[in-house]
Structures are given as structure tokens and as C-alpha cells.
Design an enzyme around this catalytic site. Structure first.
Site: not given
Length: 437
Positions: A74, A132
Site C-alpha cells: 500500500c 497510510h
């Protein structure tokens, strides 16, 4: 008076008069799925999932068949998308994990993002969903060019209780933690539509960073399971993983349909570029379209992802086999919006707007990946994958599933790609890999 006005207007046209008014700036929406594999939606071959809204987006735009995430996980891909560069330049080769020392880390604060440059060009900027790229205040999206942020900072949260996989509550509006009931996919959709309605007079840049179909595996009507003081499995407690996974993708697709409907209701379809991508390949329970490998690996299943671009009346419908990467989005968006970056900024990514609008040629180049003990380089049909001390070479035109190692019979190709890989590592740095999963 009317006759005089018409005469003057016609006279100016004859003289070659040009309207000097500023052209309308297009809106940009980037929708990123999380852990959606190359075969994970019906327009990419899935027989298990129904995604009519993404199918419509593909039918009316360009469906890319050779698009790659910059990383197989990610955080790296998200950094590359926002900066237009290899993620190593942002200090994010690995995942920022919720536990341990990486929780203190984040994207290099000196990085200039696409949101920042678009904001400087008069755009309203918003991110709804997953960030993130750092937990601490200095890493918050509002400090990287985003006017508004609704969502979460970690890699995944309980879709209902909004606790991350360290058991910490993680739902935010800008810099404030807020309590908001709802299924995270639906909340991301709702806030995205609110942003569109609020900024319908434009221009705006909206980054829709979906959680789906990342674990935990939770449907819209499932109960929360991450709660304070309770132990839990990161993947959820459902025994019917496949059906829940399919539902998660379909709920995301439903939300994308609502976003497209909001554009239609606000008469924005013809002035909005919509791009859909995934941040990396699927986990083993997802669908990578028959490719070898999965999330976390540098085989094609880890980083070849679905990608669609649609702009009503501007992008001719079709399919493109141009080899692209996530980092190419930023220079492309800047070109489309006529946003001039500072002269000091250089991009690893390449503007592919010519591919979007007219099928223009795209330059040959070598792409590179590095994650944990894996390295890879790709140029045209050739791809070298180095895992530990093992080196393999694949011809992707003949062997997209990467089943046949051709390194022994093509030593010159291997050596050439390895030399380029080593030069790239010297450029981006060899000491940026973080201690991650």
C-alpha cells in the site's frame, strides 16, 4: 444597436479575433481500490463479481491492460502516485505498519504532492478514505496540499467500528478524530459526493481512497469485531471469505456509480477526468486474473492492476496496452490541468495524456521495483526478477504468467537489465528500505 453589435462581432471574427478568457479547468477524480487484483472486476474478466459501474466506466473510456502499481503493497504506491516519483525518494519503500517503530514514520515532509500543486493552481482538493502515509500530525493530508480529509491514517480499519489493527480508533476529519457511524466504504462514498456538490463550480481534485477490498473481510451488514479490549483476527472472523470479499468489491462499485451520478446531476461529466486504479495486486483470496504472484511479491500478480480512465466527450473509448505505472499519474494530471510545476521539480513518471486523448506513442523506458528481498526491472517484453540470490528472466509477451525462466539462454538481456537496476538503485538510494512486514 443589435445590428451594430452583430456587425462588430462578425468583423472581429474576420480579423481572426481570439477569445482570451481563461479556459475552464477540468476536475480530476482519482479512485483507488485497495488490494484489488488484475482480474478482480468483471470488465477485467471476473465471473464471480458484478461491477456494472466500473464496466460502464471502462466501456466509455480507456481500459489499460499493462498498468502497474509502483509497489506490491500500500504505502509505496500511494507515495508514488502523489509525488510522481519512485517511492524510494519519499522514504517509503515499505508499509507503514501500525505496530512498532514504523508507526512514527511517514512520507518525507519535503515532498511536493499533486494536491499541493493543484491547490496552488486554484483547485479545491480533497481526500476521502485511506491515507497510510504517516500517523503523526506532520504527516496528515492537510499538510500535503489537501483542503479536506475524511478517513483513516492506517492501512486498514474495522469497516464498522473504525479501529485499526493495533486496536486504536482511526477515523478523522482533517486533524481531528471524530466518531461517525457507518460502513467505511459508504462513508467514503458519501463524503466524496458531498465534496463534489460543495465544489461543483470547480475546479476540484478529489482522491477517493477506498478501503475495499482490503481485509478485514466485512460486509455492509456484518457486526464490528475490533472493539476496545477485545482480541481479534486481522482478517476478520467470517468463514465465508469469498462471498464477503465479492460483496466488498460490489459495494465499492455501487459507490462509484453514485459518484458518477453526482457528476451527471451537476453537469460535470464533460469537464471531469475520472481515473480508477488499484494500489497493488490481490492477496491469495483475491483474483489476479491468472497471473503468477500476489500482493507483496514482484511477480506480475503483485503489481499489474486494473486501470481505467474516462472523460465524457474527450477520451475515445478503447483499450490500451501502453506500459504505465502509478507514478505517471501526477505528470499526466498536471498536463491535463495546465498546472506548471516549479522548475526544480523533476519526475520519474511520464505524462501519458497523449495516450488518453489520441493514442499517441509513449517512450520506451525501463521500470523498476524493489521490496524487501526482491528486485525487478522491466523493459518492453523482458522482465528480470531477483529474489534473494535467485535471478529469473521472463518474456511477458509470450509468458504473461511468468512460468518459464529464460535467463540461461538470454544472459545478455539479464546483464543489461541488472546493470540498469543497479544504476537505478544508486540513484534512488540503497538504504531507504524500512523495517516492515
Amino acid at each position: 444597436m443589435n445590428r451594430l453589435y452583430l456587425f462588430c462581432f462578425a468583423f472581429l471574427l474576420l480579423l481572426g479575433y481570439e477569445d482570451k478568457r481563461e479556459p475552464v479547468k477540468p476536475n480530476i477524480i482519482v479512485i483507488m481500490a485497495d488490494d484489488l487484483g488484475f482480474g478482480g472486476i468483471s470488465c477485467y474478466g471476473s465471473k464471480e463479481v458484478s461491477t456494472p459501474n466500473l464496466d460502464a466506466l471502462a466501456a466509455n473510456g480507456v481500459r489499460f491492460t499493462d498498468f502497474h502499481s509502483n509497489g506490491p503493497v500500500c504505502s509505496p504506491t500511494r507515495a508514488a502516485m502523489l509525488t510522481g516519483n519512485y517511492q524510494q525518494r519519499s522514504g517509503l519503500e515499505g508499509v507503514i505498519y501500525v505496530r512498532g517503530e514504523t508507526r512514527q514514520l511517514g512520507i518525507d515532509t519535503s515532498q511536493v504532492t499533486v494536491a499541493k500543486l493543484l491547490k496552488n493552481n486554484g483547485y479545491a482538493t480533497g481526500i476521502m478514505g485511506k491515507w497510510h502515509l504517516g500517523y503523526r500530525k506532520e504527516f496528515n493530508p492537510v499538510n500535503f496540499g489537501f483542503d479536506e480529509f475524511f478517513g483513516y491514517l492506517s492501512g486498514n480499519i474495522d469497516y464498522h467500528s473504525h479501529y485499526d489493527n493495533a486496536g486504536i480508533f482511526d477515523w478523522w476529519h482533517n486533524l481531528d478524530s471524530i466518531a461517525e457511524e457507518g460502513y467505511s466504504t459508504d462513508l467514503i462514498t458519501r463524503h466524496s459526493i458531498d465534496f463534489i456538490n460543495q465544489h461543483k463550480d470547480g475546479p476540484f481534485f478529489l482522491y477517493v481512497a477506498h478501503e475495499a477490498p482490503h481485509a478485514p473481510l466485512q460486509g455492509r451488514n456484518d457486526p464490528p469485531f475490533r472493539l476496545p479490549g477485545k482480541k481479534f483476527d486481522d482478517y476478520g472472523r467470517t468463514e465465508d471469505r469469498q462471498n464477503v470479499y465479492h460483496e466488498m468489491v460490489e459495494v465499492m462499485d455501487e459507490g462509484i456509480g453514485k459518484i458518477m451520478q453526482a457528476l451527471k446531476e451537476n453537469n460535470l461529466e464533460e469537464n471531469t477526468l475520472v481515473i480508477f486504479i488499484s494500489d497493488n495486486g490481490a492477496e491469495v483470496f483475491g483474483d489476479n486474473g491468472g497471473l503468477n504472484g500476489h500482493k507483496g511479491q514482484l511477480l506480475e500478480g503483485g503489481h499489474r492492476v486494473p486501470a481505467i480512465a474516462c472523460w465524457k466527450g474527450r477520451i475515445p473509448p478503447g483499450e490500451s496496452g501502453t506500459t504505465l505505472a502509478t507514478m505517471d499519474l501526477m505528470p499526466t494530471i498536471l498536463a491535463v490541468t495546465r498546472t506548471q510545476p516549479p522548475a526544480s521539480i523533476r519526475f520519474d513518471g511520464i505524462d501519458f495524456s497523449g495516450v488518453l486523448f489520441g493514442g499517441a506513442d509513449f517512450p520506451d523506458r525501463t521500470l523498476f521495483w524493489r521490496y524487501r528481498n526482491q528486485r525487478a526491472a522491466r523493459r518492453n517484453q523482458w522482465k528480470v526478477v531477483i529474489t534473494g540470490s535467485d535471478t529469473a528472466l521472463y518474456n511477458l509477451e509470450q509468458d504473461l504468467e511468468e512460468t518459464t525462466d529464460l535467463s540461461d539462454s538470454n544472459r545478455n538481456v539479464v546483464e543489461g537489465l541488472v546493470r540498469q537496476l543497479e544504476a537505478w538503485e544508486s540513484d534512488v538510494g540503497k538504504d531507504v528500505e524500512m523495517k516492515t512486514l
